[in-house]
Design a protein around this motif. Structure first.
Motif, mmCIF file in Angstrom:
data_model
loop_
_atom_site.group_PDB
_atom_site.id
_atom_site.type_symbol
_atom_site.label_atom_id
_atom_site.label_comp_id
_atom_site.label_asym_id
_atom_site.label_seq_id
_atom_site.Cartn_x
_atom_site.Cartn_y
_atom_site.Cartn_z
ATOM 1 N N ARG A 106 1.023 -1.177 -0.255
ATOM 2 C CA ARG A 106 -0.128 0.302 -0.542
ATOM 3 C C ARG A 106 0.873 1.356 0.314
ATOM 4 O O ARG A 106 0.463 2.734 0.026
ATOM 5 N N TRP A 107 2.145 0.806 0.134
ATOM 6 C CA TRP A 107 3.510 2.373 0.354
ATOM 7 C C TRP A 107 3.623 3.152 1.013
ATOM 8 O O TRP A 107 2.125 4.185 1.438
ATOM 9 N N GLU A 108 3.041 2.608 2.403
ATOM 10 C CA GLU A 108 2.219 3.515 3.783
ATOM 11 C C GLU A 108 2.927 3.452 4.454
ATOM 12 O O GLU A 108 3.424 3.878 5.400
ATOM 13 N N ASN A 109 3.849 2.224 4.425
ATOM 14 C CA ASN A 109 5.185 1.884 5.728
ATOM 15 C C ASN A 109 6.355 1.353 4.370
ATOM 16 O O ASN A 109 6.966 0.485 3.596
ATOM 17 N N SER A 130 9.094 11.452 5.496
ATOM 18 C CA SER A 130 8.166 10.339 5.858
ATOM 19 C C SER A 130 7.406 11.497 6.840
ATOM 20 O O SER A 130 6.199 11.312 6.366
ATOM 21 N N LYS A 134 3.290 11.892 5.576
ATOM 22 C CA LYS A 134 2.808 10.758 6.116
ATOM 23 C C LYS A 134 2.665 9.506 5.804
ATOM 24 O O LYS A 134 1.611 9.212 6.241
ATOM 25 N N LYS A 135 4.184 9.651 6.108
ATOM 26 C CA LYS A 135 3.816 7.875 5.863
ATOM 27 C C LYS A 135 4.965 7.568 6.609
ATOM 28 O O LYS A 135 5.448 7.748 7.198
ATOM 29 N N HIS A 136 4.144 5.778 6.946
ATOM 30 C CA HIS A 136 5.211 5.341 8.526
ATOM 31 C C HIS A 136 6.613 4.741 7.783
ATOM 32 O O HIS A 136 7.228 3.926 7.511
ATOM 33 N N TYR A 150 4.609 9.071 13.231
ATOM 34 C CA TYR A 150 4.790 8.461 11.447
ATOM 35 C C TYR A 150 6.256 7.322 12.109
ATOM 36 O O TYR A 150 6.804 6.516 11.184
ATOM 37 N N ASP A 170 6.641 -1.858 2.952
ATOM 38 C CA ASP A 170 6.411 -1.759 2.034
ATOM 39 C C ASP A 170 7.690 -1.858 0.757
ATOM 40 O O ASP A 170 8.134 -1.419 -0.467
#
Length: 222
Positions: A106-109, A130, A134-136, A150, A170
């Protein structure tokens, strides 16, 4: 020749225990009938034994290397006046690949896997990017002291704990700010199905091809 606690016997390797406190000259431990000596540091052997030297880091200004030196990438070799290199490798049995990763990405982490206290590894830009997007960011090998929901600090991890951290992510962020000789973290991530977002320095453009990641020229691109 190595640490008395090294566990190599089970792999068919005879260990010659080396205790620098008793005898600091490791050449005294080399059998006289040795066929070849393989070193992982720059050293001119006094004994008349064929020697190959695997250079792991960047040399100092004016440092000379033995003729039989092998570097870690094409760029690493070129930077030291050589053409001889062999990429580092992994035992893929130690890095299980989950084939379902692409479906769940999901391109979030994102993962930072390096010595965070070493400024050239550029943890600062990974944290900054990051938080702004707003990504982890999951940090393995260091800690960031900027409070944020985050940013997730793990410190030094190894074995299954490190694999679990990689599997949470990810992609790997690897925007180093120096001529990286190789970068084991890059192929650790690739082995487990993570693409890599890196910088244009050292070996990275050789290893991070468009099939497996992207090269960012600066912080804005990152």
């Amino acid at each position: 020749i190595g640490n008395p606690l090294s566990e190599v016997e089970g792999r068919g390797i005879k260990l010659i225990p080396f205790d620098a406190n008793k005898d600091p000259d490791f050449e005294n431990y080399i059998p006289d009938d040795a066929d070849i000596l393989h070193l992982y540091f720059n050293y001119k052997v006094k004994k008349d034994i064929p020697t190959i030297v695997n250079i792991q880091g960047n040399g100092q200004l004016g440092e000379e290397f033995p003729l039989n030196s092998v570097f870690l990438s094409k760029k690493h070799a070129k930077n030291h006046g050589s053409q001889q290199f062999v990429y580092n490798a992994l035992d893929l049995n130690e890095y299980p690949f989950e084939g379902t990763r692409q479906k769940s990405c999901r391109w979030e982490n994102f993962l930072f896997l390096a010595k965070g206290s070493w400024r050239v590894k550029n943890l600062k830009h990974c944290v900054k990017a990051s938080k702004k997007s707003k990504k982890h960011l999951h940090i393995v090998g260091g800690r960031a002291f900027w409070p944020s929901s985050y940013i997730h600090n793990y410190g030094m991890l190894g074995g299954l704990e490190k694999l679990d951290a990689i599997n949470k992510c990810d992609a790997l962020l690897f925007p180093v700010r120096w001529h990286e000789p190789f970068g084991i973290a890059i192929i650790e991530a690739m082995a487990m199905g993570l693409p890599v977002i890196g910088s244009p320095f050292g070996s990275l453009p050789e290893i991070i091809t468009p099939d497996v990641g992207v090269i960012c020229q600066n912080y804005e691109e990152l």
